[in-house]
Design an enzyme around this catalytic site. Structure first.
Site, PDB file in Angstrom:
ATOM      1  N   ASP A  13       0.817  -1.222   0.000  1.00 28.57           N
ATOM      2  CA  ASP A  13       0.000   0.000   0.000  1.00 28.57           C
ATOM      3  C   ASP A  13       0.849   1.269   0.000  1.00 28.57           C
ATOM      4  OD1 ASP A  13      -2.342  -1.685   0.385  1.00 28.57           O
ATOM      5  OD2 ASP A  13      -1.750  -1.817   2.485  1.00 28.57           O
ATOM      6  N   GLY A  15       1.897   3.017  -2.594  1.00 30.79           N
ATOM      7  CA  GLY A  15       1.588   3.949  -3.681  1.00 30.79           C
ATOM      8  C   GLY A  15       2.329   3.627  -4.961  1.00 30.79           C
ATOM      9  N   LYS A  16       2.632   2.337  -5.160  1.00 28.43           N
ATOM     10  CA  LYS A  16       3.411   1.916  -6.326  1.00 28.43           C
ATOM     11  C   LYS A  16       2.691   2.224  -7.636  1.00 28.43           C
ATOM     12  CE  LYS A  16       3.530  -2.224  -4.559  1.00 28.43           C
ATOM     13  NZ  LYS A  16       3.034  -1.901  -3.203  1.00 28.43           N
ATOM     14  N   ASN A  38      -5.382  -9.524  -4.974  1.00 21.59           N
ATOM     15  CA  ASN A  38      -5.619  -8.757  -3.751  1.00 21.59           C
ATOM     16  C   ASN A  38      -4.814  -7.471  -3.765  1.00 21.59           C
ATOM     17  OD1 ASN A  38      -3.092  -9.966  -3.493  1.00 21.59           O
ATOM     18  ND2 ASN A  38      -3.225 -10.114  -1.285  1.00 21.59           N
ATOM     19  N   ALA A  39      -3.914  -7.338  -4.733  1.00 20.41           N
ATOM     20  CA  ALA A  39      -3.000  -6.201  -4.777  1.00 20.41           C
ATOM     21  C   ALA A  39      -3.621  -5.078  -5.585  1.00 20.41           C
ATOM     22  CB  ALA A  39      -1.676  -6.631  -5.413  1.00 20.41           C
ATOM     23  N   GLY A  40      -4.225  -4.117  -4.910  1.00 23.05           N
ATOM     24  CA  GLY A  40      -4.872  -3.024  -5.607  1.00 23.05           C
ATOM     25  C   GLY A  40      -3.932  -1.868  -5.844  1.00 23.05           C
ATOM     26  N   THR A 129      -6.662 -12.331   2.561  1.00 20.07           N
ATOM     27  CA  THR A 129      -7.704 -11.582   1.853  1.00 20.07           C
ATOM     28  C   THR A 129      -8.744 -12.516   1.228  1.00 20.07           C
ATOM     29  OG1 THR A 129      -6.306 -11.531  -0.111  1.00 20.07           O
ATOM     30  CG2 THR A 129      -6.237  -9.607   1.342  1.00 20.07           C
ATOM     31  N   ARG A 143       3.497 -28.554  -7.268  1.00 16.88           N
ATOM     32  CA  ARG A 143       3.491 -29.096  -8.637  1.00 16.88           C
ATOM     33  C   ARG A 143       2.142 -29.704  -9.026  1.00 16.88           C
ATOM     34  NH1 ARG A 143       8.731 -32.416  -7.209  1.00 16.88           N
ATOM     35  NH2 ARG A 143       7.467 -32.450  -5.325  1.00 16.88           N
ATOM     36  N   GLN A 224       2.288  -5.796  -3.454  1.00 12.10           N
ATOM     37  CA  GLN A 224       2.502  -5.857  -2.010  1.00 12.10           C
ATOM     38  C   GLN A 224       3.787  -5.110  -1.612  1.00 12.10           C
ATOM     39  OE1 GLN A 224       1.834  -9.249  -3.441  1.00 12.10           O
ATOM     40  NE2 GLN A 224      -0.331  -9.099  -3.057  1.00 12.10           N
TER      41      GLN A 224
END
Length: 423
Positions: A13, A15-16, A38-40, A129, A143, A224
């Site tokens: 979080d 700000g990427k 999950n990575a907004g 999440t 695998r 993340q």
């Protein structure tokens, strides 16, 4: 030819998305190398807020190619909704977005497994999440997983059925009350698979090699943050992939000696979502104010983020592990108005002051040691040059640079791409 990396240095979080968006015009290719939906990544420009989950943040720039790398796990249903959400912007997604055949697929039963596993843990839950990401990575390392390239095979549905049946047996083993209609979920899943097929699938490691050979500039985008890395983060309260610089090599097939700049993104304070240790966390009015002013709620999950003072012990650790060459400080504007700011410079670890990040940072072992700084009152959101920043903020920035040993090249003073000061 350049291959640069952009990474988060805290618990995500940071700000990427905004910084990738700011930098994209300098690159031919934007490539996402790990993580799941999950990575907004939030981007804001022209008065519109955009949240991307799987698609790289360069999708809004007409000249950039966007790659979803082999290290990413893709939920076709979420992905389809993301593409539908972009339809109104008239983007040429078919020619701008390509997917690695080696990227793993999140099945409906992965999400159910996630929920069953978390429910079974009770108070020991890790704060998943519940997007099915952990179970998908478990199948990858075990695998068992299905990959994007499997969609092109004639027996894909048979392969799906075998894995889904195995998952259902595992869900029953957890013996928790999980209500679901798998037939309905599968209908939605296979419809989304048909939409996914409309995009181009590539052997991404070969594509990246040829792009480098042709002199293309590449920006690798992480999801993340470094403190959520499965190896180097605050385990077990971490994500299931390598969020650090090494993850770009394994998540895209890029050789380590091809990487040039490593951009490290951090907030002027620290936030964390979900469970896990957080030495500088604030439980008072100061922390509540940070959360309110900084709008600290997950862009995908909506979960409120825990807030705390900047932790230089953790930041130095992330800089070292990633080999960061340039820093970018986000949300400097959120700290305006505080009389006093604190920065953690050391930990008191089991009675002894240390400046390195130890194996265990649980509160019974670690107490932060702070240095205080004078705050500033000025509204930063309309400022455009480094010279305009308050002297107190400049002193704060220069102290961080001196402690960490890496220059801060960008200071963000608001969510819009225009509210970005280059130093």
């Amino acid at each position: 030819m350049t291959v640069d990396l952009l990474l988060g240095l805290q618990w995500g979080d940071e700000g990427k998305g905004k910084i990738v968006d700011v930098l994209t015009s300098n690159y031919d290719i934007i490539a996402r190398f790990q993580g799941g939906p999950n990575a907004g990544h939030t981007l804001e420009f022209d008065g519109i807020k955009h949240v991307l989950r799987t698609i790289p943040s360069g999708i809004f720039h007409k000249n950039s190619i966007n790659i979803i790398g082999n290290g990413v796990v893709i939920d076709p249903v979420v992905f389809q909704k993301e593409i539908e959400g972009l339809a109104k912007f008239n983007l040429d997604i078919k020619s701008k977005l390509i997917i690695s055949r080696k990227a793993h697929l999140i099945l409906p039963t992965h999400r159910l497994l996630d929920a069953a596993s978390e429910a079974s843990k009770g108070k020991a839950k890790i704060g998943s999440t519940l997007k099915g990401i952990g179970p998908t990575y478990m199948d990858k390392t075990g695998r068992n997983g299905l990959r994007v390239g499997d969609i092109e095979l004639e027996d894909f549905k048979d392969r799906y059925r075998a894995l889904a049946d195995k998952h259902e047996a595992m869900i029953a083993f957890y013996d928790v009350a999980i209500q679901y209609n798998l037939a309905e979920l599968e209908k939605e899943f296979f419809e989304a698979i048909e939409e996914l097929k409309k995009l181009d699938f590539i052997d991404s490691e070969e594509y990246m090699y040829q792009a480098q050979k042709a002199g293309k500039s590449i920006l690798c985008e992480g999801a993340q943050g470094s403190l959520l890395d499965v190896d180097f983060g605050t385990y077990p309260f971490v994500t299931s992939s390598n969020t650090t610089a090494a993850g770009a090599c394994t998540g895209l097939g890029i050789a380590p000696n091809k990487i040039k700049e490593v951009y490290g993104i951090f907030k002027a304070y620290v936030t964390r979502v979900g469970s896990g240790p957080f030495p500088t966390e604030l439980f008072d009015e100061v922390g509540a104010t940070m959360a309110k002013v900084g709008n600290e709620f997950g862009s995908v999950t909506g979960r409120q983020r825990r807030c705390g003072w900047l932790d230089l012990v953790a930041l130095k650790y992330a800089v070292q592990v990633n080999g960061v060459t340039q820093l970018m400080m986000m949300k400097g504007d959120v700290l305006s108005g505080f009389e006093t700011l604190k920065v953690c410079t050391e930990y008191n670890y089991k009675g002894q002051n240390i400046s390195h990040f130890p194996y265990n940072i649980e509160p019974e072992n670690v107490t932060p040691v702070y240095k205080e700084f004078k705050g500033w009152k000025a509204d930063l959101t309309g400022l455009t040059t480094y010279e305009q920043l308050p002297i107190e903020l400049k002193e704060y920035i220069e102290f961080i640079e001196e402690e960490v040993g890496v220059p801060i090249k960008i200071v963000s003073v608001g969510p819009d791409r225009k509210q970005t000061i280059t130093k």
